[in-house]
Scaffold this motif. Sequence first.
Motif, PDB file in Angstrom:
ATOM      1  N   VAL A 109     -85.088  61.388  14.310  1.00 42.04           N
ATOM      2  CA  VAL A 109     -86.202  61.238  15.248  1.00 42.04           C
ATOM      3  C   VAL A 109     -87.377  62.103  14.796  1.00 42.04           C
ATOM      4  CG1 VAL A 109     -86.964  61.598  17.632  1.00 42.04           C
ATOM      5  CG2 VAL A 109     -84.699  60.633  17.172  1.00 42.04           C
ATOM      6  N   LEU A 110     -87.087  63.325  14.376  1.00 41.28           N
ATOM      7  CA  LEU A 110     -88.141  64.204  13.873  1.00 41.28           C
ATOM      8  C   LEU A 110     -88.834  63.596  12.659  1.00 41.28           C
ATOM      9  CD1 LEU A 110     -86.358  67.648  14.205  1.00 41.28           C
ATOM     10  CD2 LEU A 110     -88.249  66.780  15.595  1.00 41.28           C
ATOM     11  N   ALA A 111     -88.053  63.040  11.751  1.00 38.81           N
ATOM     12  CA  ALA A 111     -88.637  62.407  10.556  1.00 38.81           C
ATOM     13  C   ALA A 111     -89.539  61.240  10.957  1.00 38.81           C
ATOM     14  CB  ALA A 111     -87.530  61.939   9.617  1.00 38.81           C
ATOM     15  N   LEU A 112     -89.102  60.446  11.915  1.00 41.43           N
ATOM     16  CA  LEU A 112     -89.900  59.312  12.369  1.00 41.43           C
ATOM     17  C   LEU A 112     -91.208  59.791  13.003  1.00 41.43           C
ATOM     18  CD1 LEU A 112     -90.255  56.285  12.831  1.00 41.43           C
ATOM     19  CD2 LEU A 112     -88.947  56.549  14.949  1.00 41.43           C
ATOM     20  N   LEU A 113     -91.131  60.814  13.837  1.00 41.62           N
ATOM     21  CA  LEU A 113     -92.341  61.344  14.462  1.00 41.62           C
ATOM     22  C   LEU A 113     -93.312  61.896  13.419  1.00 41.62           C
ATOM     23  CD1 LEU A 113     -90.817  63.060  17.602  1.00 41.62           C
ATOM     24  CD2 LEU A 113     -92.216  60.986  17.537  1.00 41.62           C
ATOM     25  N   ARG A 114     -92.776  62.531  12.372  1.00 43.93           N
ATOM     26  CA  ARG A 114     -93.652  63.067  11.322  1.00 43.93           C
ATOM     27  C   ARG A 114     -94.332  61.935  10.538  1.00 43.93           C
ATOM     28  NH1 ARG A 114     -93.023  68.289  11.769  1.00 43.93           N
ATOM     29  NH2 ARG A 114     -90.995  69.191  12.229  1.00 43.93           N
ATOM     30  N   VAL A 115     -93.629  60.837  10.324  1.00 44.76           N
ATOM     31  CA  VAL A 115     -94.232  59.681   9.654  1.00 44.76           C
ATOM     32  C   VAL A 115     -95.330  59.086  10.525  1.00 44.76           C
ATOM     33  CG1 VAL A 115     -93.779  57.307   8.905  1.00 44.76           C
ATOM     34  CG2 VAL A 115     -92.234  59.126   8.227  1.00 44.76           C
ATOM     35  N   VAL A 116     -95.086  59.004  11.829  1.00 47.33           N
ATOM     36  CA  VAL A 116     -96.106  58.488  12.746  1.00 47.33           C
ATOM     37  C   VAL A 116     -97.339  59.396  12.715  1.00 47.33           C
ATOM     38  CG1 VAL A 116     -96.650  58.095  15.186  1.00 47.33           C
ATOM     39  CG2 VAL A 116     -94.492  57.261  14.241  1.00 47.33           C
ATOM     40  N   ALA A 117     -97.124  60.700  12.754  1.00 49.42           N
ATOM     41  CA  ALA A 117     -98.242  61.646  12.711  1.00 49.42           C
ATOM     42  C   ALA A 117     -99.028  61.505  11.407  1.00 49.42           C
ATOM     43  CB  ALA A 117     -97.730  63.075  12.876  1.00 49.42           C
ATOM     44  N   GLU A 118     -98.336  61.394  10.297  1.00 43.79           N
ATOM     45  CA  GLU A 118     -99.012  61.248   9.006  1.00 43.79           C
ATOM     46  C   GLU A 118     -99.806  59.941   8.959  1.00 43.79           C
ATOM     47  OE1 GLU A 118    -100.596  62.020   5.413  1.00 43.79           O
ATOM     48  OE2 GLU A 118     -99.519  63.415   6.710  1.00 43.79           O
ATOM     49  N   SER A 119     -99.239  58.878   9.504  1.00 48.16           N
ATOM     50  CA  SER A 119     -99.951  57.600   9.545  1.00 48.16           C
ATOM     51  C   SER A 119    -101.223  57.711  10.367  1.00 48.16           C
ATOM     52  CB  SER A 119     -99.054  56.506  10.131  1.00 48.16           C
ATOM     53  OG  SER A 119     -97.966  56.263   9.288  1.00 48.16           O
ATOM     54  N   CYS A 120    -101.150  58.413  11.493  1.00 48.06           N
ATOM     55  CA  CYS A 120    -102.339  58.603  12.330  1.00 48.06           C
ATOM     56  C   CYS A 120    -103.411  59.382  11.577  1.00 48.06           C
ATOM     57  CB  CYS A 120    -101.965  59.320  13.628  1.00 48.06           C
ATOM     58  SG  CYS A 120    -101.042  58.272  14.767  1.00 48.06           S
ATOM     59  N   ARG A 121    -102.995  60.411  10.847  1.00 48.66           N
ATOM     60  CA  ARG A 121    -103.974  61.179  10.060  1.00 48.66           C
ATOM     61  C   ARG A 121    -104.608  60.307   8.984  1.00 48.66           C
ATOM     62  NH1 ARG A 121    -100.297  65.278  11.277  1.00 48.66           N
ATOM     63  NH2 ARG A 121     -98.962  64.836   9.494  1.00 48.66           N
ATOM     64  N   THR A 122    -103.814  59.476   8.352  1.00 46.76           N
ATOM     65  CA  THR A 122    -104.337  58.577   7.320  1.00 46.76           C
ATOM     66  C   THR A 122    -105.318  57.589   7.934  1.00 46.76           C
ATOM     67  OG1 THR A 122    -102.322  58.785   6.018  1.00 46.76           O
ATOM     68  CG2 THR A 122    -103.695  56.845   5.592  1.00 46.76           C
ATOM     69  N   LEU A 123    -104.953  57.003   9.066  1.00 44.52           N
ATOM     70  CA  LEU A 123    -105.844  56.043   9.722  1.00 44.52           C
ATOM     71  C   LEU A 123    -107.111  56.716  10.230  1.00 44.52           C
ATOM     72  CD1 LEU A 123    -103.283  53.870  11.724  1.00 44.52           C
ATOM     73  CD2 LEU A 123    -104.594  53.189   9.710  1.00 44.52           C
ATOM     74  N   ALA A 124    -107.029  57.986  10.631  1.00 50.61           N
ATOM     75  CA  ALA A 124    -108.204  58.711  11.124  1.00 50.61           C
ATOM     76  C   ALA A 124    -109.267  58.847  10.041  1.00 50.61           C
ATOM     77  CB  ALA A 124    -107.795  60.087  11.635  1.00 50.61           C
ATOM     78  N   ASP A 125    -108.863  58.877   8.791  1.00 54.03           N
ATOM     79  CA  ASP A 125    -109.800  59.017   7.670  1.00 54.03           C
ATOM     80  C   ASP A 125    -110.373  57.677   7.215  1.00 54.03           C
ATOM     81  OD1 ASP A 125    -109.388  61.755   7.676  1.00 54.03           O
ATOM     82  OD2 ASP A 125    -107.796  61.659   6.169  1.00 54.03           O
ATOM     83  N   ASP A 126    -109.865  56.581   7.766  1.00 49.67           N
ATOM     84  CA  ASP A 126    -110.322  55.246   7.382  1.00 49.67           C
ATOM     85  C   ASP A 126    -111.350  54.763   8.403  1.00 49.67           C
ATOM     86  OD1 ASP A 126    -110.673  52.528   6.859  1.00 49.67           O
ATOM     87  OD2 ASP A 126    -108.574  52.226   6.332  1.00 49.67           O
ATOM     88  N   PRO A 127    -112.599  54.567   7.978  1.00 42.85           N
ATOM     89  CA  PRO A 127    -113.637  54.162   8.934  1.00 42.85           C
ATOM     90  C   PRO A 127    -113.396  52.778   9.557  1.00 42.85           C
ATOM     91  CG  PRO A 127    -114.474  54.079   6.695  1.00 42.85           C
ATOM     92  CD  PRO A 127    -113.113  54.701   6.629  1.00 42.85           C
ATOM     93  N   ASP A 128    -112.535  51.974   8.953  1.00 43.76           N
ATOM     94  CA  ASP A 128    -112.249  50.638   9.481  1.00 43.76           C
ATOM     95  C   ASP A 128    -111.105  50.640  10.489  1.00 43.76           C
ATOM     96  OD1 ASP A 128    -114.257  49.478   7.939  1.00 43.76           O
ATOM     97  OD2 ASP A 128    -112.903  49.223   6.232  1.00 43.76           O
TER      98      ASP A 128
END
Length: 77
Positions: free
Chosen positions: A29-48
């Motif tokens: 569960v922790l690993a999944l939450l960390r992947v979700v957090a990383e995805s959000c950070r990646t999407l935050a840097d994408d203007p689209d």
Amino acid sequence: MSAPTSHAADGLPIATASNGQPFMPCDAVLALLRVVAESCRTLADDPDCDLHSAGAAIDIEADALEARAIAHTTEAE
């Protein structure tokens, strides 16, 4: 024909509880939450992309995990 898309949830372990229900260990569960957090950070840097994009990505992962859980339960019966 292209290969199926892989999901973060595809590699997470699913076990069967004594009541027959699927569950995930805490470290998974922790690993999944960390992947979700990383995805959000990646999407935050994408203007689209926006929070709708993040929500859609989380839904896709949840669907993939749910399908695996259902299959795991069905296989155990």
